[in-house]
Design a protein around this motif. Structure first.
Motif, PDB file in Angstrom:
ATOM      1  N   THR A  67      27.521  72.859 -38.086  1.00 30.21           N
ATOM      2  CA  THR A  67      28.871  72.306 -38.024  1.00 30.21           C
ATOM      3  C   THR A  67      29.796  73.361 -38.613  1.00 30.21           C
ATOM      4  O   THR A  67      29.635  73.754 -39.763  1.00 30.21           O
ATOM      5  CB  THR A  67      28.970  70.991 -38.819  1.00 30.21           C
ATOM      6  OG1 THR A  67      28.004  70.075 -38.300  1.00 30.21           O
ATOM      7  CG2 THR A  67      30.355  70.385 -38.697  1.00 30.21           C
ATOM      8  N   VAL A  68      30.727  73.822 -37.790  1.00 31.60           N
ATOM      9  CA  VAL A  68      31.591  74.935 -38.198  1.00 31.60           C
ATOM     10  C   VAL A  68      33.061  74.532 -38.152  1.00 31.60           C
ATOM     11  O   VAL A  68      33.440  73.576 -37.463  1.00 31.60           O
ATOM     12  CB  VAL A  68      31.370  76.184 -37.294  1.00 31.60           C
ATOM     13  CG1 VAL A  68      29.955  76.704 -37.434  1.00 31.60           C
ATOM     14  CG2 VAL A  68      31.688  75.864 -35.847  1.00 31.60           C
ATOM     15  N   VAL A  69      33.863  75.276 -38.909  1.00 26.98           N
ATOM     16  CA  VAL A  69      35.317  75.088 -38.916  1.00 26.98           C
ATOM     17  C   VAL A  69      35.916  76.102 -37.945  1.00 26.98           C
ATOM     18  O   VAL A  69      35.571  77.282 -37.980  1.00 26.98           O
ATOM     19  CB  VAL A  69      35.895  75.296 -40.330  1.00 26.98           C
ATOM     20  CG1 VAL A  69      37.407  75.111 -40.322  1.00 26.98           C
ATOM     21  CG2 VAL A  69      35.235  74.363 -41.326  1.00 26.98           C
ATOM     22  N   LEU A  70      36.821  75.628 -37.109  1.00 25.46           N
ATOM     23  CA  LEU A  70      37.514  76.494 -36.167  1.00 25.46           C
ATOM     24  C   LEU A  70      38.790  77.032 -36.804  1.00 25.46           C
ATOM     25  O   LEU A  70      39.429  76.333 -37.598  1.00 25.46           O
ATOM     26  CB  LEU A  70      37.859  75.728 -34.895  1.00 25.46           C
ATOM     27  CG  LEU A  70      36.673  75.116 -34.157  1.00 25.46           C
ATOM     28  CD1 LEU A  70      37.172  74.252 -33.001  1.00 25.46           C
ATOM     29  CD2 LEU A  70      35.756  76.200 -33.647  1.00 25.46           C
ATOM     30  N   PRO A  71      39.175  78.239 -36.469  1.00 25.23           N
ATOM     31  CA  PRO A  71      40.429  78.787 -37.023  1.00 25.23           C
ATOM     32  C   PRO A  71      41.635  78.045 -36.441  1.00 25.23           C
ATOM     33  O   PRO A  71      41.558  77.448 -35.378  1.00 25.23           O
ATOM     34  CB  PRO A  71      40.413  80.240 -36.591  1.00 25.23           C
ATOM     35  CG  PRO A  71      39.553  80.264 -35.374  1.00 25.23           C
ATOM     36  CD  PRO A  71      38.524  79.181 -35.567  1.00 25.23           C
ATOM     37  N   LYS A  72      42.749  78.120 -37.168  1.00 27.05           N
ATOM     38  CA  LYS A  72      43.990  77.525 -36.658  1.00 27.05           C
ATOM     39  C   LYS A  72      44.461  78.295 -35.442  1.00 27.05           C
ATOM     40  O   LYS A  72      44.285  79.502 -35.366  1.00 27.05           O
ATOM     41  CB  LYS A  72      45.078  77.562 -37.721  1.00 27.05           C
ATOM     42  CG  LYS A  72      44.834  76.618 -38.861  1.00 27.05           C
ATOM     43  CD  LYS A  72      46.002  76.650 -39.831  1.00 27.05           C
ATOM     44  CE  LYS A  72      45.751  75.680 -40.971  1.00 27.05           C
ATOM     45  NZ  LYS A  72      46.847  75.702 -41.944  1.00 27.05           N
ATOM     46  N   LEU A  82      36.660  70.840 -36.549  1.00 30.87           N
ATOM     47  CA  LEU A  82      35.214  71.025 -36.693  1.00 30.87           C
ATOM     48  C   LEU A  82      34.562  71.038 -35.316  1.00 30.87           C
ATOM     49  O   LEU A  82      35.062  70.416 -34.375  1.00 30.87           O
ATOM     50  CB  LEU A  82      34.598  69.897 -37.516  1.00 30.87           C
ATOM     51  CG  LEU A  82      35.037  69.765 -38.958  1.00 30.87           C
ATOM     52  CD1 LEU A  82      34.373  68.563 -39.598  1.00 30.87           C
ATOM     53  CD2 LEU A  82      34.715  71.022 -39.738  1.00 30.87           C
ATOM     54  N   ARG A  83      33.443  71.733 -35.231  1.00 34.33           N
ATOM     55  CA  ARG A  83      32.682  71.747 -33.982  1.00 34.33           C
ATOM     56  C   ARG A  83      31.203  71.826 -34.323  1.00 34.33           C
ATOM     57  O   ARG A  83      30.805  72.522 -35.254  1.00 34.33           O
ATOM     58  CB  ARG A  83      33.075  72.945 -33.121  1.00 34.33           C
ATOM     59  CG  ARG A  83      32.299  73.025 -31.817  1.00 34.33           C
ATOM     60  CD  ARG A  83      32.771  74.135 -30.914  1.00 34.33           C
ATOM     61  NE  ARG A  83      32.541  75.444 -31.515  1.00 34.33           N
ATOM     62  CZ  ARG A  83      33.301  76.511 -31.289  1.00 34.33           C
ATOM     63  NH1 ARG A  83      34.341  76.429 -30.498  1.00 34.33           N
ATOM     64  NH2 ARG A  83      33.011  77.658 -31.855  1.00 34.33           N
ATOM     65  N   VAL A  84      30.387  71.111 -33.560  1.00 31.89           N
ATOM     66  CA  VAL A  84      28.936  71.192 -33.676  1.00 31.89           C
ATOM     67  C   VAL A  84      28.458  72.140 -32.590  1.00 31.89           C
ATOM     68  O   VAL A  84      28.844  72.004 -31.426  1.00 31.89           O
ATOM     69  CB  VAL A  84      28.275  69.807 -33.513  1.00 31.89           C
ATOM     70  CG1 VAL A  84      26.771  69.922 -33.517  1.00 31.89           C
ATOM     71  CG2 VAL A  84      28.733  68.871 -34.593  1.00 31.89           C
TER      72      VAL A  84
END
Length: 158
Positions: free
Chosen positions: A150-155, A96-98
């Motif tokens: 707040t987002v999800v980062l790709p693998k 996760l990243r803000v």
């Protein structure tokens, strides 16, 4: 100075379960920080102020100062993490990243607003985080009030 993050086209809004997982991880980190702060506070009262063991933790000034230090240390942890790289250690584990809506790191003021709103969200029985289930953009109260996402980062590819 705000920096622009990469991978902006491949991120998506974070769901509630992932946020709660990161919050659980960060809760353990904050508990560790609070342990250290409490030990330092007790040692200060005992050895610098010269209080007897029975007197440590007694009185409204000692209680209030410890509570203030606990809140400030937790806020410092989150503000430092969010402004430095957009994520805490728990957020890193859950990818996760803000960030700002346009993909930049958030400012100290946005981080402070996020922290204060997070306390309110938790005090309202977590309603500020349950809000993610009802918001079309999956924003929590801290996201909405601070103007962040707040987002999800790709693998990462191996």
């Amino acid at each position: 100075m705000q920096r622009q993050f990469s991978q902006l086209d491949s991120v998506w809004p974070a769901a509630l379960a992932r946020r709660l997982g990161a919050m659980l991880y960060d809760g353990f980190l904050v508990a560790g920080i609070w342990f250290v702060v409490t030990v330092v506070h007790v040692a200060f009262a005992r050895f610098v102020l010269g209080l007897e063991a029975q007197q440590v933790g007694q009185g409204p000034l000692q209680v209030a100062s410890l509570r203030l230090l606990l809140v400030l240390s937790a806020m410092a942890f989150f503000i430092y993490s969010w402004t430095r790289g957009g994520m805490t250690l728990g957020m890193q584990a859950w990818r996760l990243r803000v960030q700002t809506p346009d993909g930049f790191s958030i400012s100290v003021m946005q981080s402070l607003i996020r922290c204060l709103t997070a306390w309110v969200s938790l005090a309202a029985l977590g309603l500020g985080y349950w809000w993610v289930l009802f918001d079309g953009e999956r924003r929590s109260w801290p996201d909405i009030v601070s103007g962040t996402r707040t987002v999800v980062l790709p693998k990462r590819n191996k």
